[in-house]
Design a protein around this motif. Sequence first.
Motif, short mmCIF file in Angstrom:
data_model
loop_
_atom_site.label_atom_id
_atom_site.label_comp_id
_atom_site.label_asym_id
_atom_site.label_seq_id
_atom_site.Cartn_x
_atom_site.Cartn_y
_atom_site.Cartn_z
N ASP A 81 -25.65 11.59 -33.87
CA ASP A 81 -26.88 11.79 -33.10
C ASP A 81 -26.63 11.55 -31.62
OD1 ASP A 81 -26.53 9.07 -33.00
OD2 ASP A 81 -28.44 8.57 -33.94
N ASN A 82 -25.35 11.52 -31.25
CA ASN A 82 -24.94 11.19 -29.88
C ASN A 82 -24.20 12.35 -29.23
OD1 ASN A 82 -22.88 10.85 -31.82
ND2 ASN A 82 -21.63 9.74 -30.36
N VAL A 83 -24.41 13.59 -29.73
CA VAL A 83 -23.65 14.73 -29.23
C VAL A 83 -24.55 15.71 -28.49
CG1 VAL A 83 -21.82 14.58 -30.96
CG2 VAL A 83 -23.88 15.89 -31.48
N ARG A 84 -23.98 16.31 -27.42
CA ARG A 84 -24.69 17.34 -26.66
C ARG A 84 -23.71 18.46 -26.34
NH1 ARG A 84 -27.25 14.24 -21.70
NH2 ARG A 84 -25.38 12.98 -21.93
N ASN A 85 -24.24 19.65 -26.19
CA ASN A 85 -23.45 20.82 -25.84
C ASN A 85 -23.42 20.96 -24.32
OD1 ASN A 85 -21.98 23.19 -26.23
ND2 ASN A 85 -23.78 24.44 -26.50
N LEU A 86 -22.25 21.24 -23.75
CA LEU A 86 -22.16 21.50 -22.31
C LEU A 86 -22.69 22.90 -22.05
CD1 LEU A 86 -21.37 20.57 -19.50
CD2 LEU A 86 -19.09 21.46 -19.92
N ASP A 87 -23.84 22.97 -21.42
CA ASP A 87 -24.50 24.24 -21.14
C ASP A 87 -23.61 25.12 -20.26
OD1 ASP A 87 -26.65 26.05 -21.25
OD2 ASP A 87 -27.46 25.30 -19.36
N GLY A 88 -23.25 26.31 -20.77
CA GLY A 88 -22.41 27.22 -20.00
C GLY A 88 -20.93 26.94 -20.10
N GLY A 89 -20.56 25.88 -20.79
CA GLY A 89 -19.16 25.59 -21.06
C GLY A 89 -18.30 25.35 -19.83
N MET A 90 -17.01 25.58 -20.01
CA MET A 90 -16.05 25.35 -18.92
C MET A 90 -16.29 26.30 -17.75
SD MET A 90 -14.27 22.67 -19.41
CE MET A 90 -13.15 22.90 -18.01
N ARG A 91 -16.88 27.46 -18.02
CA ARG A 91 -17.19 28.36 -16.90
C ARG A 91 -18.15 27.69 -15.93
NH1 ARG A 91 -17.97 34.04 -20.17
NH2 ARG A 91 -15.76 34.62 -20.20
N GLN A 92 -19.18 27.03 -16.47
CA GLN A 92 -20.14 26.33 -15.62
C GLN A 92 -19.54 25.06 -15.03
OE1 GLN A 92 -23.04 27.23 -14.29
NE2 GLN A 92 -22.52 29.20 -15.20
N TRP A 93 -18.68 24.39 -15.79
CA TRP A 93 -17.99 23.21 -15.28
C TRP A 93 -17.24 23.57 -14.00
CZ3 TRP A 93 -17.67 18.09 -16.86
CH2 TRP A 93 -16.62 17.34 -16.36
N ALA A 94 -16.45 24.66 -14.06
CA ALA A 94 -15.68 25.09 -12.89
C ALA A 94 -16.60 25.55 -11.77
CB ALA A 94 -14.71 26.21 -13.29
#
Length: 111
Positions: A81-94
């Motif tokens: 119950d402690n997990v989240r998805n990175l919105d937009g993934g590594m593309r958005q990270w960069a």
Amino acid sequence: MFASNLPTVTAADVPADAYLLDVREADEWAAGHAPDAHHLPMMEVPARLAEIPADADVVVVCRSGGRSGQVVGYLMNNGWDNVRNLDGGMRQWAAAGRPLASENGHPARVI
């Protein structure tokens, strides 16, 4: 796809102490990843669940958010119950200017 109702976080809002779980393939990881991320390819997650913290903030990432969304759903269905998805993934990270590291001797990039 159950991505619409999954907990997400934007690249700019990933906490510094989050456990960043990168579920991309080895070639994607080698080309560019977050410096403190932990690499665990999506297909290996079921066999390696013990490696994923159940008591820390876990952010799951792939290239654009699809595979990581599936992993977040899988983990939630298995009691995390402690997990989240990175919105937009590594593309958005960069795109957000967050740091990248490579493992292949070339400038870090998202493939």
